[in-house]
Design a protein around this motif. Structure first.
Motif, short mmCIF file in Angstrom:
data_model
loop_
_atom_site.label_atom_id
_atom_site.label_comp_id
_atom_site.label_asym_id
_atom_site.label_seq_id
_atom_site.Cartn_x
_atom_site.Cartn_y
_atom_site.Cartn_z
N ASP A 1 7.40 -5.60 7.78
CA ASP A 1 7.39 -4.71 6.63
C ASP A 1 5.96 -4.31 6.27
OD1 ASP A 1 6.33 -7.01 5.55
OD2 ASP A 1 8.03 -7.43 4.24
N GLU A 2 5.82 -3.63 5.12
CA GLU A 2 4.51 -3.10 4.76
C GLU A 2 3.46 -4.20 4.58
OE1 GLU A 2 5.08 -0.70 1.30
OE2 GLU A 2 5.55 1.08 2.47
N THR B 1 9.17 -4.32 -4.06
CA THR B 1 7.90 -3.76 -3.60
C THR B 1 7.13 -3.20 -4.80
OG1 THR B 1 8.85 -3.17 -1.46
CG2 THR B 1 6.82 -2.05 -2.11
N VAL B 2 5.92 -3.68 -4.99
CA VAL B 2 5.06 -3.23 -6.09
C VAL B 2 3.84 -2.55 -5.49
CG1 VAL B 2 3.73 -3.91 -8.12
CG2 VAL B 2 5.85 -5.10 -7.57
N SER B 3 3.60 -1.30 -5.86
CA SER B 3 2.50 -0.52 -5.31
C SER B 3 1.15 -1.05 -5.80
CB SER B 3 2.65 0.95 -5.70
OG SER B 3 1.50 1.68 -5.34
N MET B 4 0.16 -0.94 -4.93
CA MET B 4 -1.17 -1.41 -5.31
C MET B 4 -1.79 -0.53 -6.39
SD MET B 4 -3.48 -0.26 -2.04
CE MET B 4 -3.74 1.47 -1.61
N PHE B 5 -1.29 0.70 -6.58
CA PHE B 5 -1.82 1.56 -7.63
C PHE B 5 -1.43 1.06 -9.02
CE2 PHE B 5 -1.69 4.54 -4.05
CZ PHE B 5 -2.99 5.00 -4.08
N THR C 1 7.25 4.77 -7.55
CA THR C 1 7.58 5.16 -8.92
C THR C 1 8.32 4.05 -9.66
OG1 THR C 1 9.54 6.26 -8.04
CG2 THR C 1 7.61 7.62 -8.42
N ARG C 2 9.15 3.30 -8.96
CA ARG C 2 9.87 2.22 -9.63
C ARG C 2 8.93 1.09 -10.03
NH1 ARG C 2 15.62 2.05 -6.21
NH2 ARG C 2 16.49 3.89 -7.26
N SER C 3 7.96 0.79 -9.20
CA SER C 3 7.00 -0.24 -9.59
C SER C 3 6.10 0.25 -10.71
CB SER C 3 6.17 -0.67 -8.37
OG SER C 3 5.46 0.42 -7.80
N LEU C 4 5.76 1.54 -10.71
CA LEU C 4 5.00 2.10 -11.83
C LEU C 4 5.82 2.05 -13.12
CD1 LEU C 4 3.22 5.23 -10.30
CD2 LEU C 4 2.13 3.22 -11.28
N ALA C 5 7.12 2.32 -13.00
CA ALA C 5 7.98 2.27 -14.18
C ALA C 5 8.01 0.88 -14.79
CB ALA C 5 9.39 2.73 -13.80
N LEU C 6 8.28 -0.11 -13.96
CA LEU C 6 8.36 -1.47 -14.47
C LEU C 6 7.00 -1.97 -14.93
CD1 LEU C 6 10.86 -3.04 -11.92
CD2 LEU C 6 11.30 -2.27 -14.24
N GLY C 7 5.95 -1.68 -14.15
CA GLY C 7 4.62 -2.12 -14.55
C GLY C 7 4.17 -1.47 -15.85
N GLY C 8 4.43 -0.16 -16.00
CA GLY C 8 4.04 0.52 -17.23
C GLY C 8 4.83 0.05 -18.43
N ALA C 9 6.14 -0.14 -18.25
CA ALA C 9 6.95 -0.65 -19.36
C ALA C 9 6.52 -2.06 -19.76
CB ALA C 9 8.43 -0.63 -18.97
N VAL C 10 6.22 -2.88 -18.77
CA VAL C 10 5.78 -4.25 -19.06
C VAL C 10 4.47 -4.25 -19.83
CG1 VAL C 10 4.82 -6.31 -17.94
CG2 VAL C 10 7.03 -5.43 -17.22
N PRO D 1 0.80 -1.22 0.00
CA PRO D 1 0.00 0.00 0.00
C PRO D 1 0.83 1.27 0.00
CG PRO D 1 0.08 -0.95 2.20
CD PRO D 1 0.81 -1.90 1.30
N GLY D 2 2.07 1.20 0.46
CA GLY D 2 2.86 2.42 0.61
C GLY D 2 3.83 2.63 -0.53
N GLY D 3 5.10 2.78 -0.15
CA GLY D 3 6.13 3.02 -1.16
C GLY D 3 6.31 4.48 -1.52
N TRP D 4 5.84 5.38 -0.65
CA TRP D 4 5.89 6.81 -0.97
C TRP D 4 7.19 7.46 -0.55
CZ3 TRP D 4 1.56 8.43 -3.58
CH2 TRP D 4 0.44 7.62 -3.47
N THR D 5 7.95 6.84 0.38
CA THR D 5 9.14 7.46 0.94
C THR D 5 10.35 6.57 0.70
OG1 THR D 5 7.74 8.37 2.69
CG2 THR D 5 10.11 8.50 3.03
N PRO D 6 11.51 7.15 0.35
CA PRO D 6 12.71 6.32 0.15
C PRO D 6 13.06 5.54 1.41
CG PRO D 6 13.05 8.56 -0.67
CD PRO D 6 11.75 8.57 0.06
#
Length: 758
Positions: free
Chosen positions: A136-137, A232-236, A307-316, A45-50
């Motif tokens: 963890d989360e 970590t992959v965001s639920m969004f 953002t990294r999970s969005l990057a990989l998910g979007g590219a995929v 659910p998170g992943g907003w902070t480094p």
């Protein structure tokens, strides 16, 4: 190209081979569907902070060593009568005991059994129990859900429990997004099918993007499930990737099917038509998918799990959509053949097909634009500038529970906490001094010992200075309570919880009620700039916002550079031109600026409250939005740019002058990319059904971006700019083709002569 065509003929060169290929792909899709089961439970659910940010380290120290800091779950217990009644007291003590005995809970801080006044509501009927979990989360998510289900279930006990806090917010966001996805499938799917019927002209052809989109979504879901085991992959990502995958599948199917029907109309057989469609439109799809994937991949430079999970998910999903177009669509076209045009329910309204290109509306529009390019370009640029203007007034922050709908039980509980308790919502910043010990580890922690500690004067002076900072209401630590630079309350029995072998910490309560705002960032910067008696780590909501914003703004130039560089290289490889890629990047930047301005005007300034209702939450723009919107919308804009350029290039390489090549290319693709944008906008609008401002904003922003791109940019600015640039559009490739061009003039539809080199 010849090798690719030969390979394609080997795979689907006959109906039997095409059928075999489809059966194999159906098995792949089935396996992907089974492999992607349970992906929602694996998303974070998170992943907003480094992970290594100062705020993250401070919050971890507070939780692990002091049993303090921000609670992850707040239980709001309400009694039918007074909290002091024996039944309520007994139920409250039992609740606290159950939570304390839970092995997944790190600490519990509640009204029972000590009855602190700040945890009791003003009306005397409600109290708060704060909980912090271990792990963890994902572990926190599971433990929080278990506690919520256990304590908020139906029953006639003395206390009625509602939940709030970060963990409850994430669970509610997941519930609303899942419900919104189901609603979207029921509402949006028929609308998309109607648009596809209108675009493709037949029921058979309209169902082709559904098959390709289903393949893309299933394979993407399976790959996301695999990625969740590694990172970590965001639920969004799941909501955005499925909508993006279906939208891209429609885009690619539009281009290929349109070219396939053109080849059929020209007399080619199904296999030859499919092969030619893949050689021409397929090349555009390949470049488009790689460009979208590269633009989204630039999000990996930001050190946020989201953002990294969005990057990989979007590219995929971009690559899976292209794979579906290359693998699923050609065998279907070979099997259907001319039956792809059957059941045209809109032929009567769409008019007759096969009319000359010069009679098309898009052709006439392009000629109208190219006859007055300066006027059209200046007018369009002025309009885009006006739309972009509100973006300069953006106030960046992060969203909290106030983005939930008023009907949400979590939203109602959070509102009661803010309004009904003396301390309001616990938004205090935690300042950890790990090297400062007010008392030695073996010393007595009584109030008298605290006052005689050797480092007490340094902590006292530091707390007093912090309490004088603008935006600070109160500072509490082991040496007392401070306001406006003075100690207003001496240390009491509670002071021992602020010091120990791990060091000392201070609770800094802000004056405002929204630390996730620019004011919260400024307060964090003041706290970190104030000299401390030792190493100081600042945590809390405002610090998380500051660290997130720094993590996004720092790598932003690199992300922009990578995106632009990848786009320029790919478009140069596609067009063999220097100015065309540069023009595409600049026009996309203008479109994105206008999109961001519209987002700020609607979601921050409330310019459309009459249509969408009042704003929920603080009047800020989430700090993550610019990075996500830039990379995603930039890739989509390049998708339509490649569609248009593919046909303009074909015409120009045949020797057609630039002006007529642009007009012909726009006529061939204008209806395609506007229809694709309409379908994509409808799909993105489905995110609004999630009733979450974050997803609503992303869906609305992407819908606006593609609509602006296909109208103002592709239909007006591109023809105007290419007309103004003229022969320079094709440098340096034009030199190599100049010798092969015939020298005869080309006659325009209005009877005028045009030179070949224009």
């Amino acid at each position: 190209m010849a090798l690719r065509f030969s390979l394609a003929k080997t795979v689907y060169g006959t109906r039997r081979r095409a059928l075999r290929a489809l059966l194999l792909l159906a098995l792949v899709a089935l396996a992907a569907g089974l492999g992607g089961r349970g992906v929602g439970e694996r998303l974070a659910p998170g992943g907003w902070t480094p992970a290594g940010a100062e705020s993250t380290r401070a919050d971890a120290l507070l939780a692990d060593r002091f049993h303090a800091g921000q609670p992850q779950l707040l239980l709001l217990a309400t009694a039918k009568g007074s909290l002091d009644a024996p039944e309520a007291e007994r139920a409250g003590r039992e609740l606290t005991a159950r939570l304390t005995a839970d092995p997944h809970i790190a600490w519990v801080r509640g009204y029972w059994p000590r009855h602190p006044a700040e945890l009791r509501a003003r009306d005397g009927h409600s109290a708060v129990v704060a909980v912090r979990f271990t792990g963890d989360e994902r572990a926190v998510r599971a433990a929080s859900k278990a506690v919520t289900d256990r304590e908020t279930g139906p029953g006639g006990g003395a206390l009625r429990i509602a939940v709030a806090g970060e963990s409850a917010l994430y669970s509610e966001m997941e519930r609303l997004s899942t419900r919104g996805a189901m609603i979207a499938e029921l509402i949006v799917a028929p609308l998309v099918l109607l648009v596809l019927l209108w675009v493709f002209g037949s029921l058979v052809a309209a169902l082709l993007p559904v098959a390709v989109g289903a393949f893309a979504v299933l394979t993407t879901t399976a790959l996301l499930r695999a990625l969740s085991e590694l990172m970590t992959v965001s639920m969004f990502v799941l909501n955005i990737a499925t909508a993006l995958g279906f939208g891209l599948a429609v885009d690619y199917c539009l281009l290929i099917v349109s070219r396939f029907t053109e080849e059929l109309a020209g007399g080619a057989g199904p296999v030859a038509a499919a092969g030619r469609a893949m050689r021409t439109a397929g090349r555009a799809v390949a470049f488009s998918a790689v460009t979208v994937a590269a633009a989204l991949g630039a999000l990996t430079v930001f050190p946020l799990p989201l953002t990294r999970s969005l990057a990989l998910g979007g590219a995929v999903v971009a690559l899976c959509s292209a794979a579906g177009a290359f693998l699923v669509l050609p065998p279907l076209l070979v099997l259907l053949g001319r039956q792809v045009n059957r059941f045209d329910a809109f032929r009567r309204w769409r008019g007759r097909g096969g009319r000359p290109v010069a009679e098309g509306r898009w052709y006439r529009l392009a000629l109208w634009v190219t006859r007055r390019p300066v006027l059209v370009a200046l007018g369009t640029l002025l309009l885009l500038g006006l739309l972009a203007a509100p973006g300069a007034q953006a106030r960046f922050g992060m969203y909290d529970d106030r983005i939930l709908p008023a009907s949400s039980p979590v939203a109602r509980a959070s509102q009661r906490l803010r309004a009904g308790f003396p301390g309001g919502e616990d938004n205090a910043a935690g300042v950890v001094l790990p090297d400062v010990h007010v008392l030695p580890p073996e010393a007595d922690h009584s109030p008298l010992a605290l006052r005689s500690a050797p480092e007490e004067p340094a902590v006292h002076a530091y707390a007093a200075r912090l309490s004088r900072l603008p935006g600070v209401r109160q500072v509490t630590t082991a040496t007392g309570v401070y306001r406006d630079g003075r100690r207003t309350e001496p240390a009491g029995p509670w002071a021992a919880s602020f010091t120990g072998p791990a060091g000392t910490w201070l609770s800094v309560r802000p004056a405002g009620d929204s630390p996730l705002s620019p004011e919260g960032r400024r307060l964090t910067e003041r706290l970190r700039a104030e000299p401390a008696p030792g190493t100081a780590l600042v945590g809390g909501p405002g610090a998380r916002l500051t660290d997130t914003e720094d993590a996004l703004t720092g790598p932003m130039p690199l992300a922009v550079l990578l995106t632009v560089a990848a786009t320029l290289v790919l478009l140069f490889a596609y067009t063999r031109s220097v100015l065309v890629p540069v023009k595409a990047v600049l026009l996309n930047a203008l479109s994105l600026a206008a999109t961001f301005g519209i987002i700020v005007a609607v979601f921050q300034q409330g310019r459309l409250e009459v249509l969408i209702g009042p704003l929920r939450g603080p009047a800020t723009t989430d700090v993550v939005i610019p990075a996500v919107m830039f990379c995603t919308a930039f890739g989509l804009s390049m998708d339509y740019e490649v569609f248009l350029l593919s046909r303009i290039l074909e015409e120009h390489r045949r020797g057609t002058p630039t002006r007529l090549a642009v007009a012909t290319g726009l006529q061939r693709t204008g209806r395609l990319f506007t229809s694709a944008a309409l379908v994509f906008a409808v799909v993105m609008a489905s995110l609004a059904a999630c009733d979450l401002v974050m997803l609503q904003l992303i869906g609305f922003g992407l819908a606006v971006a593609v609509l602006l791109d296909c109208t103002l940019v592709r239909a007006l600015l591109v023809p105007a700019v290419m007309s103004l640039v003229g022969k320079a559009n094709w440098w340096p490739a034009a030199r190599r083709r100049a010798a092969r061009r015939p020298s005869a003039p080309v006659r325009e539809p209005d009877g005028q002569l045009a030179g070949r080199g224009e």
